[in-house]
Scaffold this active site. Sequence first.
Site, PDB file in Angstrom:
ATOM      1  N   CYS A  13       0.843  -1.263   0.038  1.00  0.00           N
ATOM      2  CA  CYS A  13      -0.076  -0.129  -0.061  1.00  0.00           C
ATOM      3  C   CYS A  13       0.973   1.200   0.051  1.00  0.00           C
ATOM      4  O   CYS A  13       1.892   1.399   0.548  1.00  0.00           O
ATOM      5  CB  CYS A  13      -1.006   0.072   1.179  1.00  0.00           C
ATOM      6  SG  CYS A  13      -2.399  -1.097   1.118  1.00  0.00           S
ATOM      7  N   ALA A  14       0.418   2.326  -0.732  1.00  0.00           N
ATOM      8  CA  ALA A  14       1.128   3.621  -0.678  1.00  0.00           C
ATOM      9  C   ALA A  14       0.298   4.759  -0.417  1.00  0.00           C
ATOM     10  O   ALA A  14      -1.113   4.755  -0.562  1.00  0.00           O
ATOM     11  CB  ALA A  14       1.579   3.649  -2.173  1.00  0.00           C
TER      12      ALA A  14
END
Length: 366
Positions: A13-14
């Site tokens: 995830c970013a």
Amino acid sequence: MRREGDVRIPSGCAISGFINKSGGRLSGETIIKSIAVMRDRSNGLGGGFAAYGIYPEYKDCYALHMFYDSPAAKKECEDFLERHFDIVNLSKIPTRKIKEITDEPLIWRYFVTPLPTKLADSQLDEREFTAKCVFRINTRIGGAYVFSGGKNMGVFKAVGFPEDVGRFYKLEEYEGWCFTAHGRYPTNTPGWWGGAHPFALLDYSVVHNGEISSYDANRRAIEMYGYKCTLQTDTEVITYIIDYLHRKKGLTLREISSVIAAPFWQTIAKMPPEERETHEYLRVAFSAQLITGPFSILVGFEGGLMALNDRLKLRSMVVGEKGEMVYIASEEAAIRAIEPDLDAVWAPKGGQPVIVRLNGGEEAWR
């Protein structure tokens, strides 16, 4: 044979975000450039953005962003809105056709204010009235989902990589003083339009990297206060916890960080007496809102931005500063992509909130 890049870390995830403390507005193109750098942290099953300050011409209206599965759901929802709100303007949310984004629902936007008679009859303030209407739509009107509902802000999300989602929504045509972004790597829930980040309620929006092991306990606790968790995702619960603690209970953001990422008891025991008493109270009074598990979150709200890691800092987070700009992202590269010449760059400690307010608000941010 596996090639380089074929294996992605599920804890990826970013997240990325920035805020102009002076209130100056920047193009949405900037946040797209930042989140695109971290493409390998997501897998194309969800991307999205929250933008603040983008609707100055309707700043006194709640901007309801809607997904519809069918024209029938749209009609039922609009009938409900007309009974409870003055609809100042409505339209499709502008999008562009791109091959990377498919199977889109009907996507509409409504600028509304509560009808005075309905508001008076409800005996609620307008924010609580609007929040209850949002839950009513999302739980009782099949095929209709409000995914954003604050003033002078909006969420834009879809199934896809975030940079493609940004192009799909023509985000470069919006200007705001704060943007957040998310590239999703779902581990426990399917990739679908409603499940993409950010999650929002009123002006609160949350993007999140991590996995909340206390989800069931947090969900059961928050639903006792009238919230309805319909999406089976921990980020939805985090959003409602923040709304409950900030809007309903009146805790400061710094106090909220000491609830959801509470210091360990042995750490509290070593604090000076007054500080120890405060933290002991928060841990006891709001024990059900303690979030356990690895996380890093960005919380957008009316007038500012907050970032927070779990107390063990099991997810990455970097802060950059340049003049009136504050940048926060999972990786420094995402900040350098849009501001290579930073005045300062640093990493918050676990449980240390980063709180940035417009025009030097009352809460210190570092």
